[in-house]
Design an enzyme around this catalytic site. Structure first.
Site, PDB file in Angstrom:
ATOM      1  N   TYR A 147       0.839  -1.208   0.000  1.00 34.75           N
ATOM      2  CA  TYR A 147       0.000   0.000   0.000  1.00 34.75           C
ATOM      3  C   TYR A 147       0.872   1.256   0.000  1.00 34.75           C
ATOM      4  CZ  TYR A 147      -3.831   3.103   1.511  1.00 34.75           C
ATOM      5  OH  TYR A 147      -4.772   4.105   1.603  1.00 34.75           O
ATOM      6  N   GLU A 149       4.201   1.775  -0.479  1.00 33.96           N
ATOM      7  CA  GLU A 149       5.110   1.957  -1.627  1.00 33.96           C
ATOM      8  C   GLU A 149       4.305   2.046  -2.929  1.00 33.96           C
ATOM      9  OE1 GLU A 149       7.924   2.951  -1.111  1.00 33.96           O
ATOM     10  OE2 GLU A 149       9.187   1.692   0.130  1.00 33.96           O
ATOM     11  N   GLY A 209      -2.170   1.178  22.948  1.00 33.18           N
ATOM     12  CA  GLY A 209      -3.216   2.183  22.684  1.00 33.18           C
ATOM     13  C   GLY A 209      -2.701   3.615  22.758  1.00 33.18           C
ATOM     14  N   ARG A 213      -3.627   8.908  16.016  1.00 28.80           N
ATOM     15  CA  ARG A 213      -4.118   9.201  14.666  1.00 28.80           C
ATOM     16  C   ARG A 213      -4.958  10.472  14.761  1.00 28.80           C
ATOM     17  NH1 ARG A 213      -1.104   5.547  14.062  1.00 28.80           N
ATOM     18  NH2 ARG A 213      -1.308   3.685  12.770  1.00 28.80           N
TER      19      ARG A 213
HETATM   20  P1  NAD Z   1     -12.691   1.620   0.174  1.00 27.58           P
HETATM   21  O1  NAD Z   1     -12.016   0.311   0.304  1.00 27.58           O
HETATM   22  O2  NAD Z   1     -14.022   1.808   0.848  1.00 27.58           O
HETATM   23  O3  NAD Z   1     -12.865   2.020  -1.338  1.00 27.58           O
HETATM   24  C1  NAD Z   1     -12.007   1.608  -2.369  1.00 27.58           C
HETATM   25  C2  NAD Z   1     -12.854   1.243  -3.566  1.00 27.58           C
HETATM   26  O4  NAD Z   1     -11.996   0.857  -4.645  1.00 27.58           O
HETATM   27  C3  NAD Z   1     -13.776   0.056  -3.293  1.00 27.58           C
HETATM   28  O5  NAD Z   1     -15.072   0.322  -3.760  1.00 27.58           O
HETATM   29  C4  NAD Z   1     -13.117  -1.095  -4.069  1.00 27.58           C
HETATM   30  O6  NAD Z   1     -14.037  -2.081  -4.464  1.00 27.58           O
HETATM   31  C5  NAD Z   1     -12.487  -0.340  -5.228  1.00 27.58           C
HETATM   32  N1  NAD Z   1     -11.346  -1.025  -5.847  1.00 27.58           N
HETATM   33  C6  NAD Z   1     -10.295  -1.612  -5.226  1.00 27.58           C
HETATM   34  N2  NAD Z   1      -9.439  -2.109  -6.138  1.00 27.58           N
HETATM   35  C7  NAD Z   1      -9.953  -1.820  -7.364  1.00 27.58           C
HETATM   36  C8  NAD Z   1      -9.537  -2.064  -8.698  1.00 27.58           C
HETATM   37  N3  NAD Z   1      -8.394  -2.719  -8.964  1.00 27.58           N
HETATM   38  N4  NAD Z   1     -10.327  -1.641  -9.714  1.00 27.58           N
HETATM   39  C9  NAD Z   1     -11.490  -0.979  -9.455  1.00 27.58           C
HETATM   40  N5  NAD Z   1     -11.940  -0.718  -8.226  1.00 27.58           N
HETATM   41  C10 NAD Z   1     -11.175  -1.133  -7.182  1.00 27.58           C
HETATM   42  O7  NAD Z   1     -11.652   2.710   0.720  1.00 27.58           O
HETATM   43  P2  NAD Z   1     -11.827   4.262   0.946  1.00 27.58           P
HETATM   44  O8  NAD Z   1     -11.616   4.534   2.383  1.00 27.58           O
HETATM   45  O9  NAD Z   1     -13.038   4.781   0.281  1.00 27.58           O
HETATM   46  O10 NAD Z   1     -10.534   4.817   0.175  1.00 27.58           O
HETATM   47  C11 NAD Z   1     -10.632   5.350  -1.137  1.00 27.58           C
HETATM   48  C12 NAD Z   1      -9.284   5.870  -1.581  1.00 27.58           C
HETATM   49  O11 NAD Z   1      -8.811   6.850  -0.665  1.00 27.58           O
HETATM   50  C13 NAD Z   1      -8.208   4.781  -1.658  1.00 27.58           C
HETATM   51  O12 NAD Z   1      -7.397   5.013  -2.782  1.00 27.58           O
HETATM   52  C14 NAD Z   1      -7.426   4.988  -0.388  1.00 27.58           C
HETATM   53  O13 NAD Z   1      -6.100   4.578  -0.519  1.00 27.58           O
HETATM   54  C15 NAD Z   1      -7.527   6.496  -0.198  1.00 27.58           C
HETATM   55  N6  NAD Z   1      -7.374   6.852   1.215  1.00 27.58           N
HETATM   56  C16 NAD Z   1      -8.366   6.631   2.116  1.00 27.58           C
HETATM   57  C17 NAD Z   1      -8.186   6.963   3.446  1.00 27.58           C
HETATM   58  C18 NAD Z   1      -9.253   6.780   4.492  1.00 27.58           C
HETATM   59  O14 NAD Z   1      -9.020   7.072   5.663  1.00 27.58           O
HETATM   60  N7  NAD Z   1     -10.440   6.330   4.155  1.00 27.58           N
HETATM   61  C19 NAD Z   1      -6.955   7.527   3.866  1.00 27.58           C
HETATM   62  C20 NAD Z   1      -5.965   7.710   2.914  1.00 27.58           C
HETATM   63  C21 NAD Z   1      -6.185   7.390   1.583  1.00 27.58           C
HETATM   64  N1  UDP Z   2      -6.361  -0.281  15.862  1.00 28.70           N
HETATM   65  C1  UDP Z   2      -6.755  -0.733  17.104  1.00 28.70           C
HETATM   66  N2  UDP Z   2      -7.807  -1.582  17.181  1.00 28.70           N
HETATM   67  C2  UDP Z   2      -8.513  -1.998  16.086  1.00 28.70           C
HETATM   68  C3  UDP Z   2      -8.114  -1.504  14.811  1.00 28.70           C
HETATM   69  C4  UDP Z   2      -7.031  -0.647  14.729  1.00 28.70           C
HETATM   70  O1  UDP Z   2      -6.172  -0.375  18.134  1.00 28.70           O
HETATM   71  O2  UDP Z   2      -9.475  -2.772  16.246  1.00 28.70           O
HETATM   72  C5  UDP Z   2      -5.229   0.662  15.774  1.00 28.70           C
HETATM   73  C6  UDP Z   2      -4.165   0.323  14.720  1.00 28.70           C
HETATM   74  O3  UDP Z   2      -3.186  -0.550  15.256  1.00 28.70           O
HETATM   75  C7  UDP Z   2      -3.605   1.700  14.415  1.00 28.70           C
HETATM   76  C8  UDP Z   2      -4.795   2.648  14.599  1.00 28.70           C
HETATM   77  O4  UDP Z   2      -5.749   1.918  15.356  1.00 28.70           O
HETATM   78  O5  UDP Z   2      -2.604   2.048  15.349  1.00 28.70           O
HETATM   79  C9  UDP Z   2      -5.433   3.073  13.281  1.00 28.70           C
HETATM   80  O6  UDP Z   2      -5.665   1.889  12.514  1.00 28.70           O
HETATM   81  P1  UDP Z   2      -6.424   1.927  11.110  1.00 28.70           P
HETATM   82  O7  UDP Z   2      -6.344   0.548  10.550  1.00 28.70           O
HETATM   83  O8  UDP Z   2      -7.769   2.531  11.316  1.00 28.70           O
HETATM   84  O9  UDP Z   2      -5.609   2.965  10.238  1.00 28.70           O
HETATM   85  P2  UDP Z   2      -4.056   3.110   9.861  1.00 28.70           P
HETATM   86  O10 UDP Z   2      -3.209   2.256  10.773  1.00 28.70           O
HETATM   87  O11 UDP Z   2      -3.977   2.703   8.453  1.00 28.70           O
HETATM   88  O12 UDP Z   2      -3.801   4.549  10.110  1.00 28.70           O
END
Ligand code: NAD
Ligand code: UDP
Length: 313
Positions: A147, A149, A209, A213
């Site tokens: 993810y 990289e 904990g 974030r």
């Molecule tokens: P999500 O998993 O709910 O949505 C991702 C969507 O992409 C899904 O509907 C999935 O089916 C689709 N998808 C996955 N691989 C695919 C492919 N190869 N072809 C077509 N569709 C594909 O996640 P999200 O939280 O909505 O995240 C959306 C975007 O935002 C992602 O690129 C994620 O990396 C980025 N992002 C999200 C967060 C967050 O906190 N939610 C933070 C940082 C970046």
């Molecule tokens: N985490 C947790 N309990 C859970 C799920 C996640 O303590 O049931 C922690 C996880 O280890 C991380 C933080 O919550 O430190 C945020 O995790 P999340 O997967 O939501 O996002 P990311 O780590 O990608 O920022």
């Protein structure tokens, strides 16, 4: 009829993508939503299916796609560690081949293209809070690397398509975002804690904990994304979008316990490898550039999200 005036949202059936589709439809855009339904689902966009101007295509962006569009929001990629680690090779392909395919499309039809990058490009950051100028501290061979990289390589591709092919690019780095339509088994902390609290089951704290974030409510994020896309052509980012209010996971668990009036117990589980210890965006650039900052307080956003999960549980 859909034509080159349409806006393409890849990953449009996911959590963020579906909220973005809503916003774009509300603003009278023609929207093409492309998704392979790996983590997203039709339930997220069911209310749009009968809307004139909205079209859904099942497609995996690791394969080329030929459409005529004016803008592309590239959101396809599972965002939850559980799902992006389940098929890590596909995650890298989605990030890298997917970006190449979408950039190729943007180049052919001269569309502006915005990449949903992530705070994960900073890895386990040695600089706190993280400004865009920080290059990050990422393990290239760990379980999060597909993810982290993958997203870093996608950013490189975006900037090279601009330098080499003059494609109009925008890159945003999204920090942890939450809200309605997160998947119930998503595995991310906000949805995990809320679902566990509502069910009265144990709340799983990974590690001690004390890791932090910063959580942004989805409506605030979408506002920032739309402003970035509409901004001047020569403002390409990368741009941090997130809420700078920082909480430990213990604080988050306690807030959710209070809001749900749950009797769930907190239990401690092993910290996943490469789990960043702290994360908080420096959003000075977004403030200066678009007068953007999050408006929704964590308590209010959590209340909305709890209501959503109560309905679907
Ligand atoms: P999500 O998993 O709910 O949505 C991702 C969507 O992409 C899904 O509907 C999935 O089916 C689709 N998808 C996955 N691989 C695919 C492919 N190869 N072809 C077509 N569709 C594909 O996640 P999200 O939280 O909505 O995240 C959306 C975007 O935002 C992602 O690129 C994620 O990396 C980025 N992002 C999200 C967060 C967050 O906190 N939610 C933070 C940082 C970046
Ligand atoms: N985490 C947790 N309990 C859970 C799920 C996640 O303590 O049931 C922690 C996880 O280890 C991380 C933080 O919550 O430190 C945020 O995790 P999340 O997967 O939501 O996002 P990311 O780590 O990608 O920022």
């Amino acid at each position: 009829m859909l034509d080159a005036s349409a806006v393409l949202v890849t990953g449009g059936a996911g959590f963020l993508g579906s909220h973005l589709c809503d916003r774009l439809i509300k603003e009278k855009n023609e929207v093409i939503c492309v998704d392979n339904f790996y983590t997203g689902g039709k339930q997220n966009i069911a209310h749009l299916l009968q809307t004139p101007g909205f079209e859904l295509i099942r497609h995996d962006i690791t394969f080329p796609l030929y459409l005529e569009v004016k803008q592309i929001y590239n959101f396809a990629c599972p965002a939850s560690p559980i799902y992006y680690q389940r098929d890590p090779v596909q995650t890298t392909k989605t990030n890298v081949h997917g970006a190449i395919n979408m950039l190729g499309l943007a180049k052919r039809v001269k569309a502006r293209i915005l990449q949903a990058s992530t705070s994960e490009v900073y890895g386990d950051p040695a600089v706190h809070p993280q400004p865009e100028s920080y290059w990050g501290k990422v393990n290239p061979v760990g379980i999060r690397s597909c993810y982290d990289e993958g997203k870093r390589c996608a950013e490189t591709l975006f900037f090279d398509y601009w330098r080499q092919h003059n494609v109009e690019i925008k890159v945003i780095r999204i920090f942890n975002t939450y809200g309605p339509r997160m998947h119930i088994n998503d595995g991310r902390v906000v949805s995990n804690f809320i679902v566990q609290a509502l069910k009265g089951s144990d709340m799983t704290i990974y590690g001690d904990g004390q890791q932090t974030r910063s959580f942004c409510y989805v409506d605030d994020l979408i506002e920032g994304i739309v402003r970035m896309m509409a901004g001047p052509a020569d403002f390409r980012g990368p741009l941090n979008l997130g809420n700078p209010e920082e909480y430990t996971m213990l604080e988050l668990a306690e807030k959710i316990l209070e809001l749900t009036r749950s009797k769930s117990k907190l239990i401690f589980k092993a910290l996943p490898s490469d789990d960043p210890k702290q994360r908080k965006p420096d959003i000075s650039l977004a403030r200066q550039s678009f007068d953007w900052e999050p408006k929704v307080k964590l308590i209010d956003g959590l209340k909305e999200t709890i209501q959503y999960f109560k309905k679907i549980l």
